[in-house]
Design a protein around this motif. Structure first.
Motif, mmCIF file in Angstrom:
data_model
loop_
_atom_site.group_PDB
_atom_site.id
_atom_site.type_symbol
_atom_site.label_atom_id
_atom_site.label_comp_id
_atom_site.label_asym_id
_atom_site.label_seq_id
_atom_site.Cartn_x
_atom_site.Cartn_y
_atom_site.Cartn_z
ATOM 1 N N UNK A 154 9.713 12.898 -9.056
ATOM 2 C CA UNK A 154 10.699 11.898 -8.681
ATOM 3 C C UNK A 154 11.868 11.870 -9.639
ATOM 4 N N UNK A 155 12.757 10.922 -9.441
ATOM 5 C CA UNK A 155 13.915 10.776 -10.296
ATOM 6 C C UNK A 155 13.614 9.940 -11.527
ATOM 7 N N UNK A 156 14.604 9.888 -12.427
ATOM 8 C CA UNK A 156 14.493 9.091 -13.655
ATOM 9 C C UNK A 156 15.705 8.181 -13.745
ATOM 10 N N UNK A 157 15.462 6.897 -13.925
ATOM 11 C CA UNK A 157 16.537 5.906 -14.046
ATOM 12 C C UNK A 157 16.328 5.128 -15.333
ATOM 13 N N UNK A 158 17.272 5.236 -16.262
ATOM 14 C CA UNK A 158 17.164 4.576 -17.569
ATOM 15 C C UNK A 158 18.404 3.724 -17.791
ATOM 16 N N UNK A 159 18.214 2.487 -18.189
ATOM 17 C CA UNK A 159 19.330 1.573 -18.442
ATOM 18 C C UNK A 159 19.134 0.873 -19.777
ATOM 19 N N UNK A 160 20.243 0.562 -20.441
ATOM 20 C CA UNK A 160 20.246 -0.139 -21.736
ATOM 21 C C UNK A 160 19.387 0.600 -22.759
ATOM 22 N N UNK A 161 19.600 1.913 -22.848
ATOM 23 C CA UNK A 161 18.866 2.726 -23.812
ATOM 24 C C UNK A 161 19.425 2.509 -25.207
ATOM 25 N N UNK A 200 14.257 1.683 -29.012
ATOM 26 C CA UNK A 200 14.000 2.951 -29.703
ATOM 27 C C UNK A 200 14.292 4.158 -28.847
ATOM 28 N N UNK A 201 13.853 5.334 -29.338
ATOM 29 C CA UNK A 201 14.050 6.581 -28.608
ATOM 30 C C UNK A 201 13.186 6.610 -27.349
ATOM 31 N N UNK A 202 13.676 7.362 -26.344
ATOM 32 C CA UNK A 202 12.991 7.461 -25.058
ATOM 33 C C UNK A 202 12.767 8.924 -24.708
ATOM 34 N N UNK A 203 11.524 9.240 -24.321
ATOM 35 C CA UNK A 203 11.195 10.536 -23.741
ATOM 36 C C UNK A 203 10.589 10.293 -22.375
ATOM 37 N N UNK A 204 11.192 10.886 -21.320
ATOM 38 C CA UNK A 204 10.715 10.676 -19.959
ATOM 39 C C UNK A 204 10.594 12.024 -19.259
ATOM 40 N N UNK A 205 9.442 12.276 -18.627
ATOM 41 C CA UNK A 205 9.180 13.572 -17.998
ATOM 42 C C UNK A 205 8.433 13.346 -16.684
ATOM 43 N N UNK A 239 19.586 9.336 -14.073
ATOM 44 C CA UNK A 239 20.693 8.438 -14.389
ATOM 45 C C UNK A 239 20.376 7.704 -15.686
ATOM 46 N N UNK A 240 21.302 7.728 -16.631
ATOM 47 C CA UNK A 240 21.098 7.077 -17.929
ATOM 48 C C UNK A 240 22.309 6.219 -18.259
ATOM 49 N N UNK A 241 22.058 4.950 -18.623
ATOM 50 C CA UNK A 241 23.110 4.068 -19.140
ATOM 51 C C UNK A 241 22.686 3.621 -20.528
ATOM 52 N N UNK A 242 23.553 3.881 -21.514
ATOM 53 C CA UNK A 242 23.231 3.547 -22.900
ATOM 54 C C UNK A 242 23.638 2.118 -23.221
ATOM 55 N N UNK A 291 10.412 7.534 -12.568
ATOM 56 C CA UNK A 291 10.313 6.768 -13.810
ATOM 57 C C UNK A 291 11.517 5.829 -13.897
ATOM 58 N N UNK A 292 11.240 4.564 -14.191
ATOM 59 C CA UNK A 292 12.296 3.554 -14.362
ATOM 60 C C UNK A 292 12.082 2.875 -15.707
ATOM 61 N N UNK A 293 13.091 2.930 -16.571
ATOM 62 C CA UNK A 293 12.983 2.359 -17.914
ATOM 63 C C UNK A 293 14.222 1.514 -18.186
#
Length: 209
Positions: free
Chosen positions: A159-166, A150-155, A180-183, A143-145
């Motif tokens: 594979x891995x999860x990559x979130x940026x600019x949350x 708004x709020x994020x739910x990822x499941x 990996x999460x970058x706020x 998952x790539x977001x």
């Protein structure tokens, strides 16, 4: 709204005031293979495509798709609800939220206003530029977001999860890779990350000030 037994779906928001749907297929006799049911009201356009001879209620059966594919242009302000069993889903430039559900491919959503829901058991999920909340669930890929207000739910279990600019609170869970999460700057909502993949590493959910 579009529900189909087969085929990839591409949806774009545009300036037109009515919906435009283009259906293509390798089969010359596509109308003998599928039932096409249209319903229209001033508030909604609905198309349900079901393979003839499939079991009753099997809207999402995994049969051959005969090259069936859908290109849809909607008014940007329309609500977009898409389900397919036979291919990927791509949606862009919608302003009233998106729900995308497939058991046969990846999901790509870009430049969306409103709540977003993406669910697939057969591929990765990529979501970018959403003014609203996001819920993403896959058992078949990463998952790539990027850039969500708004709020994020990822499941995911595949594979891995990559979130940026949350821009909101983040809840992420995977058994198939790292997280990996970058706020976004100024986001102090934090969240919860969980990964059970061997050798994975999940960073702190502390937001940047």
């Amino acid at each position: 709204m579009l529900e189909t037994d087969g085929g990839p779906v591409q949806v774009r928001g545009g300036d037109r005031s009515t919906a435009r749907i283009v259906i293509t297929s390798r089969a010359d006799d596509v109308e003998s293979l599928y039932d096409f049911k249209y319903e229209t009201t001033p508030q909604q356009v609905k198309l349900v495509v079901k393979r003839k001879g499939s079991a009753i209620g099997s809207w999402f059966s995994m049969g051959r798709n005969d090259g069936l594919a859908f290109e849809v242009e909607l008014p940007r302000a329309a609500r977009c609800d898409v389900g397919t069993a036979g291919g990927p889903i791509s949606v862009a430039d919608m302003q009233a939220g998106v729900k995308a559900d497939t058991s046969g491919g990846p999901i790509d959503l870009h430049r969306i206003k409103g709540a977003v829901s993406a669910d697939t058991s057969g591929g990765p999920i990529s979501i970018e530029e959403v003014d609203g909340s996001v819920a993403a669930d896959t058992s078949g890929g990463p998952i790539r977001i990027i850039k969500v207000t708004g709020d994020i739910t990822a499941d995911t279990s595949g594979g891995g999860i990559d979130i940026a600019e949350a821009g909101g609170q983040v809840t992420a869970d995977t058994s198939g890779g790292p997280i990996a999460v970058r706020f976004a700057s100024g986001n102090s909502k934090g969240g919860s990350l969980e990964s059970s993949a061997a050798g994975s590493r999940s960073p702190s959910t502390r937001p940047r000030s």
